[in-house]
Design an enzyme around this catalytic site. Structure first.
Site, short mmCIF file in Angstrom:
data_model
loop_
_atom_site.label_atom_id
_atom_site.label_comp_id
_atom_site.label_asym_id
_atom_site.label_seq_id
_atom_site.Cartn_x
_atom_site.Cartn_y
_atom_site.Cartn_z
N TYR A 103 0.82 -1.10 0.07
CA TYR A 103 -0.06 -0.06 -0.03
C TYR A 103 0.86 1.13 0.10
O TYR A 103 1.73 1.25 0.80
CB TYR A 103 -0.83 0.12 1.14
CG TYR A 103 -1.93 -1.08 1.32
CD1 TYR A 103 -3.32 -1.03 0.85
CD2 TYR A 103 -1.68 -2.28 1.74
CE1 TYR A 103 -3.95 -1.99 0.57
CE2 TYR A 103 -2.28 -3.39 1.60
CZ TYR A 103 -3.63 -3.12 1.24
OH TYR A 103 -4.59 -4.25 1.38
N ASP A 105 0.34 3.95 1.05
CA ASP A 105 0.17 5.08 2.38
C ASP A 105 0.47 4.08 3.68
O ASP A 105 0.25 4.64 4.71
CB ASP A 105 -1.30 5.48 2.56
CG ASP A 105 -2.29 4.32 2.70
OD1 ASP A 105 -2.01 3.02 2.57
OD2 ASP A 105 -3.59 4.82 2.68
N LYS A 351 28.24 30.59 -3.55
CA LYS A 351 27.64 29.81 -4.66
C LYS A 351 28.53 29.77 -5.85
O LYS A 351 29.20 30.72 -6.40
CB LYS A 351 26.38 30.65 -5.20
CG LYS A 351 25.41 29.80 -6.28
CD LYS A 351 24.38 30.32 -7.02
CE LYS A 351 23.66 29.37 -7.72
NZ LYS A 351 22.53 29.92 -8.63
N HIS A 363 33.02 38.13 7.36
CA HIS A 363 31.52 38.73 7.78
C HIS A 363 30.87 39.22 6.34
O HIS A 363 31.65 39.59 5.66
CB HIS A 363 31.94 39.78 8.70
CG HIS A 363 33.05 39.75 9.57
ND1 HIS A 363 32.75 38.92 10.81
CD2 HIS A 363 34.24 40.04 9.53
CE1 HIS A 363 33.99 38.95 11.53
NE2 HIS A 363 34.85 39.45 10.66
N TYR A 366 29.27 38.19 -0.14
CA TYR A 366 28.99 37.48 -1.23
C TYR A 366 29.89 37.01 -1.99
O TYR A 366 30.43 37.80 -2.53
CB TYR A 366 27.66 37.90 -1.91
CG TYR A 366 27.20 37.18 -2.95
CD1 TYR A 366 26.50 36.01 -2.73
CD2 TYR A 366 27.61 37.46 -4.38
CE1 TYR A 366 26.25 35.24 -3.99
CE2 TYR A 366 27.10 36.64 -5.38
CZ TYR A 366 26.44 35.64 -5.19
OH TYR A 366 25.94 34.75 -6.26
N ASN A 386 28.79 39.37 -9.92
CA ASN A 386 28.92 38.50 -11.06
C ASN A 386 27.65 38.38 -12.21
O ASN A 386 27.88 37.74 -12.97
CB ASN A 386 28.93 36.91 -10.21
CG ASN A 386 27.54 36.55 -9.51
OD1 ASN A 386 27.01 37.49 -8.99
ND2 ASN A 386 27.46 35.48 -9.74
N ARG A 440 38.61 55.79 -3.97
CA ARG A 440 37.70 56.52 -2.99
C ARG A 440 37.51 57.83 -3.52
O ARG A 440 38.28 58.54 -4.23
CB ARG A 440 38.36 56.29 -1.68
CG ARG A 440 38.59 54.93 -0.96
CD ARG A 440 39.14 55.07 0.14
NE ARG A 440 39.64 53.80 0.64
CZ ARG A 440 40.68 53.61 1.40
NH1 ARG A 440 41.31 54.84 1.91
NH2 ARG A 440 40.86 52.63 1.85
#
EC number: 2.7.7.23
Length: 456
Positions: A103, A105, A351, A363, A366, A386, A440
């Site tokens: 079954y 389930d 990633k 800290h 990305y 990117n 800067r």
């Protein structure tokens, strides 16, 4: 004993009204995968030559979700009972094979119990899985004569004496294909529900003088079915408790077994420690002396020896070499790779990026589509830019580079070995080895500056 060839029929046509869901009942998940997939996996491990899946409600969604070319899909457009479902599958049975009925389930059925049932099936008879309950109310009772199974009596049809019987039918059985087809052809729907019940074949077999062998499961929970979300949640906890027990007995330290979820396969080295509320998904390997902090999610990843994942970090489709440290609150997305001794700190996301040996991103950073060398320091607030809105581009950072805080690297860009990127710099062109780069706005000093005041 030597088993005959065997095929499996899985009944999965029900809608599951009490789930209050548009999703077919058997597609609701337990431990991260559909209930019916657990049953299919058990049938496959048992060595089924063919798996016939009887479907009805939500058939297209079932096919899209399971995507198994080896399944034989059997349509039961109108659900007229378990016997009717088996009648739909019967044309696919071979006369010389055994047919095991399961079954969709009942997700916790074990291969070990099914193998014992298969071994116990008498020649020309039926193997029947039964359990004894303290309160068997509502279930079909197993009737016996001189210890031999003679039939199954539904609760509503049982006498007061029969209702005292504690042994009940689970619905799981195995029989020869030719015998099963013959018995199925004799089923009638002369009952209050107007349905065809597979349980009636037990009496038919007994009338022919066939032996019915009853087998008990290793655990009663193996035969528990799911009709609502409460029952599903209970089976989830039973399953997770069993997985946690196996891990503890194999040497893995689960700080709180009741707050650990395994939704896949976990391989662990020696002296692994896992804190509370950790979720493991897919295929995960943890090396020796790995420590996983509270609230982490680890999915389809390899974690090397002596790595430490601090609380509330998410690691997915990533590879970590030895002695890496992650988090807290870090996110490693698919394609993240950390070489030995690398560090990714709080609120850092990676990633499709590689962080070299001994390199650090401590800290608020990305790193996407990036190749970062050894002994690199990535300052707080660094971003690899990117994506230009249409395409992704790569950032390459050589060994021994120092990247100051609040730096943007606009890909495609390469930073040479030993270079220094000053804080607040936006890098748009390649940087040579050992260069210092800064961009800067000039700093302005105004003596005696008065802040604006609000007008009354």
């Amino acid at each position: 004993m030597l088993n005959s060839a065997m095929s499996v029929v899985i009944l999965a046509a029900g809608k599951g009204t009490r789930m209050y869901s548009d999703i077919p009942k058997v597609l609701h998940t337990l431990a991260g995968k559909p209930m019916v997939q657990h049953v299919i996996d058990a049938a496959t491990k048992l060595g089924a030559a063919q798996v016939h899946l009887v479907y009805g409600h939500g058939g297209e969604l079932l096919k899209q979700t399971l995507k198994d070319d080896k399944l034989n899909w059997v349509l039961q457009a109108e659900q007229l009972g378990t016997g009717h479902a088996m009648q739909k599958a019967a044309p696919f049975f071979s006369d010389d094979e055994d047919i095991l009925m399961l079954y969709g389930d009942v997700p916790l059925i074990s291969v070990e119990t099914l193998q014992r049932l298969r071994d116990a099936k008498p020649q020309g008879g039926i193997g029947l899985l039964t359990v004894k309950l303290d309160d068997p109310s509502g279930y079909g009772r197993i009737t016996r004569e001189n210890g031999k199974v003679t039939g199954i009596v539904e609760h509503k049809d049982a006498t007061d004496e029969q209702r005292q019987i504690q042994e009940i039918n689970t619905g799981i059985l195995i029989a020869n294909g030719a015998d099963l087809k013959r018995w199925l052809s004799k089923l009638t729907n002369n009952n209050a529900q107007g349905e065809y019940y597979i349980t009636d074949i037990i009496a038919l077999a007994y009338q022919e003088g066939r032996e019915i062998a009853a087998v008990y499961p290793a655990r009663i929970s193996e035969t528990d079915g799911v009709n609502n979300r409460l029952q599903l949640s209970r089976l989830e906890r039973i399953y997770q408790a069993e997985q946690a027990e196996k891990l503890l007995l194999s040497g893995v330290m689960l700080r709180d077994p009741a707050r650990f979820d395994l939704r896949g396969t976990l391989h662990c080295g020696m002296d692994v420690e896992i804190d509370a509320n950790v979720i493991i998904e897919g295929y995960v390997t943890l090396g020796h002396r790995v420590k996983i902090g509270a609230g982490c999610i680890i999915k389809n990843s390899v974690i090397g020896d002596d790595c430490e994942i601090s609380p509330y970090s998410v690691v997915e489709d990533a590879h970590l070499e030895a002695a890496c440290t992650i988090g807290p609150f870090a996110r490693l997305r698919p394609g993240a790779e950390l070489l030995a001794g690398a560090h990714v700190g709080n609120f850092v996301e990676m990633k499709k990026a590689r962080l070299g040996k001994g390199s650090k991103a401590g800290h608020l950073t990305y790193l996407g589509d990036a190749e970062i060398g050894d002994n690199v320091n990535i300052g707080a607030g660094t971003i690899t830019c990117n994506y230009d809105g249409a395409n992704k581009f790569k950032t390459v950072i050589g060994d021994d580079v120092f990247v100051g805080s609040d730096t943007q690297l606009v890909a495609p860009v390469t930073v040479g070995k030993g270079a220094t990127i000053a804080a607040g710099t936006t890098v748009t062109r390649n940087v040579a080895d050992n260069e210092l780069v800064l961009s800067r706005v000039p700093q302005v000093h105004k003596q005696g500056w008065q802040r604006p005041v609000k007008k009354k």
